[in-house]
Scaffold this motif. Structure first.
Motif, PDB file in Angstrom:
ATOM      1  N   LYS A 156       1.639  15.365  -9.413  1.00 23.79           N
ATOM      2  CA  LYS A 156       0.501  14.898  -9.766  1.00 23.79           C
ATOM      3  C   LYS A 156      -0.028  14.996  -8.653  1.00 23.79           C
ATOM      4  CE  LYS A 156       2.429  13.754 -14.188  1.00 23.79           C
ATOM      5  NZ  LYS A 156       2.686  12.712 -15.048  1.00 23.79           N
ATOM      6  N   TYR A 157      -1.743  14.009  -9.303  1.00 26.82           N
ATOM      7  CA  TYR A 157      -2.554  13.755  -8.066  1.00 26.82           C
ATOM      8  C   TYR A 157      -2.829  14.268  -6.707  1.00 26.82           C
ATOM      9  CZ  TYR A 157      -2.615  10.448 -11.978  1.00 26.82           C
ATOM     10  OH  TYR A 157      -2.292   9.224 -12.550  1.00 26.82           O
ATOM     11  N   PRO A 158      -3.434  15.627  -7.135  1.00 27.02           N
ATOM     12  CA  PRO A 158      -3.383  16.885  -5.568  1.00 27.02           C
ATOM     13  C   PRO A 158      -3.916  15.875  -4.084  1.00 27.02           C
ATOM     14  CG  PRO A 158      -4.392  17.943  -7.433  1.00 27.02           C
ATOM     15  CD  PRO A 158      -3.735  16.803  -7.859  1.00 27.02           C
ATOM     16  N   ASN A 200      11.274   4.810  -1.821  1.00 24.32           N
ATOM     17  CA  ASN A 200      11.998   5.005  -2.532  1.00 24.32           C
ATOM     18  C   ASN A 200      11.261   5.047  -4.404  1.00 24.32           C
ATOM     19  OD1 ASN A 200      13.833   4.649  -0.876  1.00 24.32           O
ATOM     20  ND2 ASN A 200      13.595   2.478  -1.207  1.00 24.32           N
ATOM     21  N   HIS A 201      10.060   4.518  -4.510  1.00 28.05           N
ATOM     22  CA  HIS A 201       9.530   4.642  -5.817  1.00 28.05           C
ATOM     23  C   HIS A 201       8.169   5.973  -5.399  1.00 28.05           C
ATOM     24  CE1 HIS A 201      11.348   1.080  -6.579  1.00 28.05           C
ATOM     25  NE2 HIS A 201      11.261   0.725  -5.831  1.00 28.05           N
ATOM     26  N   THR A 202       8.119   7.127  -4.994  1.00 27.25           N
ATOM     27  CA  THR A 202       7.110   7.985  -4.776  1.00 27.25           C
ATOM     28  C   THR A 202       6.110   8.319  -5.508  1.00 27.25           C
ATOM     29  OG1 THR A 202       8.315   9.442  -2.936  1.00 27.25           O
ATOM     30  CG2 THR A 202       6.802  10.404  -3.505  1.00 27.25           C
ATOM     31  N   ASN A 203       6.965   8.989  -6.609  1.00 24.62           N
ATOM     32  CA  ASN A 203       6.365   9.294  -7.799  1.00 24.62           C
ATOM     33  C   ASN A 203       5.220   7.811  -8.358  1.00 24.62           C
ATOM     34  OD1 ASN A 203       7.271  11.131  -8.118  1.00 24.62           O
ATOM     35  ND2 ASN A 203       8.315  10.788  -9.630  1.00 24.62           N
ATOM     36  N   GLN A 204       6.081   6.416  -8.612  1.00 24.61           N
ATOM     37  CA  GLN A 204       5.094   5.326  -8.732  1.00 24.61           C
ATOM     38  C   GLN A 204       3.776   4.929  -7.297  1.00 24.61           C
ATOM     39  OE1 GLN A 204       8.253   3.207  -9.711  1.00 24.61           O
ATOM     40  NE2 GLN A 204       6.613   2.046 -11.271  1.00 24.61           N
ATOM     41  N   PHE A 205       4.376   4.993  -6.325  1.00 17.70           N
ATOM     42  CA  PHE A 205       3.267   4.958  -5.034  1.00 17.70           C
ATOM     43  C   PHE A 205       2.513   5.874  -5.653  1.00 17.70           C
ATOM     44  CE2 PHE A 205       1.812   5.467  -1.128  1.00 17.70           C
ATOM     45  CZ  PHE A 205       2.010   4.272  -0.465  1.00 17.70           C
ATOM     46  N   VAL A 229       6.967  13.394  -1.325  1.00 18.74           N
ATOM     47  CA  VAL A 229       5.655  13.714  -1.503  1.00 18.74           C
ATOM     48  C   VAL A 229       5.247  14.978  -1.946  1.00 18.74           C
ATOM     49  CG1 VAL A 229       3.410  13.263  -0.162  1.00 18.74           C
ATOM     50  CG2 VAL A 229       5.049  11.149   0.444  1.00 18.74           C
ATOM     51  N   LYS A 230       5.843  15.687  -1.034  1.00 19.90           N
ATOM     52  CA  LYS A 230       5.790  17.124  -1.684  1.00 19.90           C
ATOM     53  C   LYS A 230       6.358  17.784  -2.299  1.00 19.90           C
ATOM     54  CE  LYS A 230       4.841  19.285   3.621  1.00 19.90           C
ATOM     55  NZ  LYS A 230       6.157  20.018   4.572  1.00 19.90           N
ATOM     56  N   ASP A 238      -3.352   6.756  -6.175  1.00 21.17           N
ATOM     57  CA  ASP A 238      -4.590   7.347  -6.219  1.00 21.17           C
ATOM     58  C   ASP A 238      -5.624   6.205  -7.634  1.00 21.17           C
ATOM     59  OD1 ASP A 238      -6.325  10.172  -7.288  1.00 21.17           O
ATOM     60  OD2 ASP A 238      -5.408   9.458  -9.580  1.00 21.17           O
ATOM     61  N   ARG A 239      -5.634   5.825  -7.609  1.00 22.26           N
ATOM     62  CA  ARG A 239      -6.479   4.701  -8.372  1.00 22.26           C
ATOM     63  C   ARG A 239      -6.888   3.148  -7.292  1.00 22.26           C
ATOM     64  NH1 ARG A 239      -2.765   0.784 -11.712  1.00 22.26           N
ATOM     65  NH2 ARG A 239      -4.891  -0.748 -12.754  1.00 22.26           N
ATOM     66  N   ILE A 240      -6.613   3.491  -6.346  1.00 24.26           N
ATOM     67  CA  ILE A 240      -7.555   2.321  -5.479  1.00 24.26           C
ATOM     68  C   ILE A 240      -8.844   3.456  -5.366  1.00 24.26           C
ATOM     69  CG2 ILE A 240      -7.230   1.641  -3.015  1.00 24.26           C
ATOM     70  CD1 ILE A 240      -5.465   0.054  -5.075  1.00 24.26           C
TER      71      ILE A 240
END
Length: 146
Positions: free
Chosen positions: A121-123, A77-82, A116-117, A87-89
């Motif tokens: 960003k963040y490949p 439900n929040h793919t981009n934010q997730f 997800v596909k 990526d920061r973890i």
């Protein structure tokens, strides 16, 4: 000066923190609030992901199952934010293992994978999640009885 110091200490003790997960990492109320929030900001998602490696809750089956289901719900439900917060973890291994092992076979992994596909960003993080979800698809398919 003594009274000023006392006042400062009392003020600090009376301040509430919004980071309830750091106070009680196995708190199911926190999961409930996160699951039912009208809006989720990056900070809430980041804190959820950041605390995923916490081992204090490993023996709490209810919490672990709910957390796994919420992981998929947030990703769906929040793919981009997730993905941007994941990526920061620095250590994503536990999260990726959980994504590869859904505890609920009703999760539509194909739908989540498709979302997800489409993320652009963040490949590297995106690819890690895709690999984990493909593994999950294989596990779910191989555990179903026909």
């Amino acid at each position: 000066m003594k009274y000023l110091s006392l006042l400062v200490v009392l003020l600090l003790l009376s301040c509430k923190t919004n980071n309830s997960i750091s106070q009680n990492p196995c708190n199911t109320d926190y999961l409930y609030k996160l699951e039912n929030a009208d809006t989720l900001n990056d900070r809430k998602i980041f804190l959820f992901l950041k605390n995923y490696n916490n081992t204090e809750c490993a023996n709490n089956a209810e919490y672990c199952q709910w957390r796994n289901e919420l992981l998929f719900l947030l990703l769906a439900n929040h793919t981009n934010q997730f993905l941007s917060q994941l990526d920061r973890i620095p250590d994503k291994a536990k999260i990726l293992d959980e994504l590869a092992s859904p505890v609920h076979d009703g999760i539509d992994i194909t739908s989540v994978l498709d979302k997800v596909k489409t993320y652009d960003k963040y490949p590297e993080t995106k690819q890690e999640v895709i690999v984990a979800l493909n593994t999950a698809k294989l596990k779910v398919r191989n555990t179903r009885f026909y």
